[in-house]
Write an enzyme that holds these catalytic residues in place. Sequence first.
Site, PDB file in Angstrom:
ATOM      1  CG  HIS A   1      28.280   5.792  32.401  1.00 31.11           C
ATOM      2  ND1 HIS A   1      27.825   7.233  32.699  1.00 31.11           N
ATOM      3  CD2 HIS A   1      27.579   5.209  33.340  1.00 31.11           C
ATOM      4  CE1 HIS A   1      26.839   7.080  33.924  1.00 31.11           C
ATOM      5  NE2 HIS A   1      26.924   5.892  34.235  1.00 31.11           N
TER       6      HIS A   1
ATOM      7  CG  ASP B   1      24.012   9.991  21.357  1.00 32.07           C
ATOM      8  OD1 ASP B   1      24.021  10.903  20.388  1.00 32.07           O
ATOM      9  OD2 ASP B   1      22.666  10.070  21.878  1.00 32.07           O
TER      10      ASP B   1
ATOM     11  N   GLY C   1      24.368  15.269  38.000  1.00 32.30           N
ATOM     12  CA  GLY C   1      24.423  13.620  37.381  1.00 32.30           C
ATOM     13  C   GLY C   1      25.463  13.443  36.479  1.00 32.30           C
TER      14      GLY C   1
ATOM     15  CD  GLU D   1      26.141   9.487  38.500  1.00 32.76           C
ATOM     16  OE1 GLU D   1      26.039  10.449  37.817  1.00 32.76           O
ATOM     17  OE2 GLU D   1      25.629   8.781  38.805  1.00 32.76           O
TER      18      GLU D   1
ATOM     19  CD  GLU E   1      16.988  14.916  44.010  1.00 29.77           C
ATOM     20  OE1 GLU E   1      18.121  14.436  44.084  1.00 29.77           O
ATOM     21  OE2 GLU E   1      16.505  15.151  42.963  1.00 29.77           O
TER      22      GLU E   1
ATOM     23  CD  GLU F   1      16.521   7.957  33.603  1.00 31.55           C
ATOM     24  OE1 GLU F   1      17.382   7.688  34.602  1.00 31.55           O
ATOM     25  OE2 GLU F   1      16.861   8.431  32.531  1.00 31.55           O
TER      26      GLU F   1
HETATM   27  N1  SAH Z   1      26.699  13.816  32.601  1.00 31.00           N
HETATM   28  C1  SAH Z   1      26.992  12.349  32.172  1.00 31.00           C
HETATM   29  C2  SAH Z   1      25.726  11.362  32.625  1.00 31.00           C
HETATM   30  C3  SAH Z   1      24.332  11.600  31.977  1.00 31.00           C
HETATM   31  S1  SAH Z   1      23.066  10.490  32.464  1.00 31.00           S
HETATM   32  C4  SAH Z   1      27.052  12.557  30.543  1.00 31.00           C
HETATM   33  O1  SAH Z   1      26.768  13.452  30.021  1.00 31.00           O
HETATM   34  O2  SAH Z   1      27.691  11.651  30.101  1.00 31.00           O
HETATM   35  C5  SAH Z   1      22.675  11.169  34.081  1.00 31.00           C
HETATM   36  C6  SAH Z   1      23.356  10.790  35.186  1.00 31.00           C
HETATM   37  O3  SAH Z   1      22.723  11.322  36.273  1.00 31.00           O
HETATM   38  C7  SAH Z   1      23.383   9.352  35.641  1.00 31.00           C
HETATM   39  O4  SAH Z   1      24.734   8.767  35.843  1.00 31.00           O
HETATM   40  C8  SAH Z   1      22.589   9.315  36.977  1.00 31.00           C
HETATM   41  O5  SAH Z   1      23.020   8.106  37.998  1.00 31.00           O
HETATM   42  C9  SAH Z   1      22.740  10.577  37.463  1.00 31.00           C
HETATM   43  N2  SAH Z   1      21.534  11.030  38.449  1.00 31.00           N
HETATM   44  C10 SAH Z   1      20.201  10.878  38.034  1.00 31.00           C
HETATM   45  N3  SAH Z   1      19.522  11.270  39.256  1.00 31.00           N
HETATM   46  C11 SAH Z   1      20.305  11.734  39.872  1.00 31.00           C
HETATM   47  C12 SAH Z   1      20.351  12.320  41.213  1.00 31.00           C
HETATM   48  N4  SAH Z   1      19.191  12.612  41.879  1.00 31.00           N
HETATM   49  N5  SAH Z   1      21.410  12.759  41.864  1.00 31.00           N
HETATM   50  C13 SAH Z   1      22.772  12.533  41.480  1.00 31.00           C
HETATM   51  N6  SAH Z   1      22.773  11.968  40.393  1.00 31.00           N
HETATM   52  C14 SAH Z   1      21.732  11.598  39.605  1.00 31.00           C
END
Ligand code: SAH
Length: 384
Positions: A76, A82, A109, A131, A160, A184
């Site tokens: 993170h 970034d 996410g 998350e 989901e 991914e």
């Molecule tokens: N929104 C944040 C993190 C982006 S990374 C930012 O912009 O900094 C993507 C995030 O989605 C990760 O923390 C990962 O754990 C979460 N993620 C991925 N697949 C997911 C799912 N199916 N359900 C819930 N969270 C998910």
Amino acid sequence: MDRRKGSGSRDANGGGLAEATASRLRFEDADEVAEEVGMEVEVEDCPAAAAAEEVIGNDKTSADYYFDSYSHFGIHEEMLKDVVRTRSYQNVITQNNFLFKDKIVLDVGAGTGILSLFCAKAGAKHVYAIECSQMADMAKEIVKTNGFSEVITVIKGKVEEIELPVPKVDVIISEWMGYFLLFENMLDTVLFARDKWLADDGVVLPDKASLHLTAIEDAEYKEDKIEFWNNVYGFDMSCIKKQAMMEPLVDTVDANQIVTNCQLLKTMDISKMSSGDASFTVPFKLVAERNDFIHALVAYFNVSFTKCHKLMGFSTGPRSKSTHWKQTVLYLEDVVTICEGETLSGTMTVANNKKNPRDIDITLKYSINGQRSKVSRTQHYKMR
Ligand code: SAH
């Protein structure tokens, strides 16, 4: 490998699992752009959270992070730092309040909750931050510490599998992009959320993503990464070379290495597309801009937010400020000797791996009938 973990980088940042080893994005490549405390939900197969579920707080071991790299703050930290990525989202949200004011937002996410916080500041009525990793616990604390508990509800669980307290949302925001855009396969999660909860007149942010291709001269690095296996302390390890060739390399490419034009391969409309649209075969024609040798093709992506007052977005291309997604390098078996004006043409097929849908299979067919090179070949790559 998840999108943020490097598979060998020119920076040679090695890769402790607990470290944000991501070797993973403006419109400078513009030539082609024109174009609360919520419910606890059982986490089962969140891309990687199962094993980490039993582990709380500081008791985590490397094994937990292996299964759930998003639970560690390092990844993170890298994403937040970034600035191309995070500032783009921040600018989109803060400069387009009209998209958020009094709206119900779903952050797919949420990670640390950063996008949810931006949306709450922009006046959202309520934000649901979903998350699945252990980072959800931190997100809850962050939301509370910053005084947004009334506006942001963090829900720990898989998109989901969770239940939302509301039937529909006005906005879905997500930062789902992986290496090579699609690695991914988190896009499927965003499409799932869109189909289940987005109101008819709702918006998805970002709503456009495009994949692009160019060709580079890369003799030195190909020698170091591929030919290396021919003679390792006097031994022939060339069997590994075949594997090394098959793995696209996530790394930053210098703009000076670019030999041809950059071509748009595919545009995806996140607000309309179906999951199957992320598998495709597309033609390409790369025209040499100088006499040079081509060692590899390079793929990168752009993302745009077309619902903003002004078109906004960013590029992960080699001519743009580099991001943690870097670029994806596909080495060619042949060294192509290309003359200015000649064309390297072919097709690229992209599909989710049948056994592991998070992995991507790429097939490249390319040919050139030039003055100095006559080649026609098919190569297979796997991102895993
Ligand atoms: N929104 C944040 C993190 C982006 S990374 C930012 O912009 O900094 C993507 C995030 O989605 C990760 O923390 C990962 O754990 C979460 N993620 C991925 N697949 C997911 C799912 N199916 N359900 C819930 N969270 C998910």
